[in-house]
Design a protein around this motif. Structure first.
Motif: not given
Length: 266
Positions: A61, A90, A92, A112, A114, A138, A141, A170, A172, A175, A232-233
């Motif tokens: 991303g 990345v 989480h 963020a 996706r 969304c 993040a 990042c 994340l 989601p 993609d992020i």
């Protein structure tokens, strides 16, 4: 396979060596320093290829930086700028990050997204509404940035673009697929250090709405013959000024209605 000039490859190798070795970088030599925004993105492509060769993985991303008029004026830009996010960088929900793994690590407070569908370049120009239809989820993040320069003010904006504009990864959050129930422009983000809020901002602080930044990125990629792809992020830009944590600090990013992430800096 993209063919890069000798100077592009030289610049990319200098930047890659500094990033892999966690070495503060000085201004690039005149012979290979990109002199404008377009040249910066070309070197960025070469850098991504070089870092992939170092085992960093592929891009998953993008990050969007310089989303405020004040920052754009300070750097002589007429728009934001973009950088890549590597799979290996990345995290989480929670992360324990070592300060020694960076030159000067910082935290940014971000919304963020996706992507749930491709945004084909031939459909450009995009706007807030057209990109919204392609967003799957969304999330809260933390962009992990690294001020990896001896003196960032002397680097030149094109070099900062070439080096993913301070991007270093990042963190994340969970989601949220029901994001349409939220007014993302009104979402308040909180930056907490050891449980104490030190800053907050709203989604509207990023170009009026986070999806305005997303539309900018989709249009920028379209001019390069690329597109945002499903999965993609995208980090849409910081709502709060960057915070540089001290050893032992814990940092939480809390987005009202979107969730939170937590990092400890050891």
């Amino acid at each position: 396979m993209t063919e890069f000039s000798e100077s592009d490859q030289k610049a990319a190798q200098i930047i890659a060596t500094a990033r892999v070795g966690r070495i503060a970088m000085e201004r690039l030599p005149d012979a290979c320093r990109p002199d404008d925004e377009a040249a910066g993105y070309t070197v960025q492509d070469a850098l991504h290829a070089a870092l992939a060769d170092h085992g960093w993985g592929g891009l998953v991303g993008y990050k969007i930086g310089c989303t405020t008029a004040v920052m754009q004026a300070a750097l002589g830009l007429s728009s934001p700028c973009g950088g890549g996010i590597f799979a290996s960088r990345v995290h989480h929900r929670t992360a324990d990050l070592a300060i020694a793994d960076y030159v000067r690590v910082g935290c940014e407070t971000e919304i963020a997204v996706r992507m749930g569908a491709d945004l084909a370049s031939d459909l450009a120009p995009f706007n807030l509404d057209s990109v919204a239809g392609a967003v799957e989820s969304c999330m809260a993040a933390m962009e992990i940035v690294d001020n990896r320069y001896v003196e960032s003010a002397t680097m030149g904006t094109a070099t900062l673009i070439a080096d993913d504009f301070f991007g270093a990864g990042c963190l994340l959050g969970e989601p949220l697929v029901d994001w349409r129930d939220l007014d993302l422009g009104a979402v308040v983000g909180h930056l907490m250090v050891d449980g104490v809020e030190i800053g907050q901002g709203r989604g509207s602080d990023v170009m009026g709405h986070p999806f305005e930044a997303l539309a900018w990125l989709a249009n920028k990629l379209a001019t390069q013959g690329r597109m945002l792809k499903r999965g993609d992020i995208v980090l849409t830009g910081s709502l709060v000024q960057v915070h540089y944590p001290a050893p032992g600090e814990s940092v939480d990013i809390v987005m009202d209605g979107l969730g939170e992430v937590h990092a400890h800096f050891s």
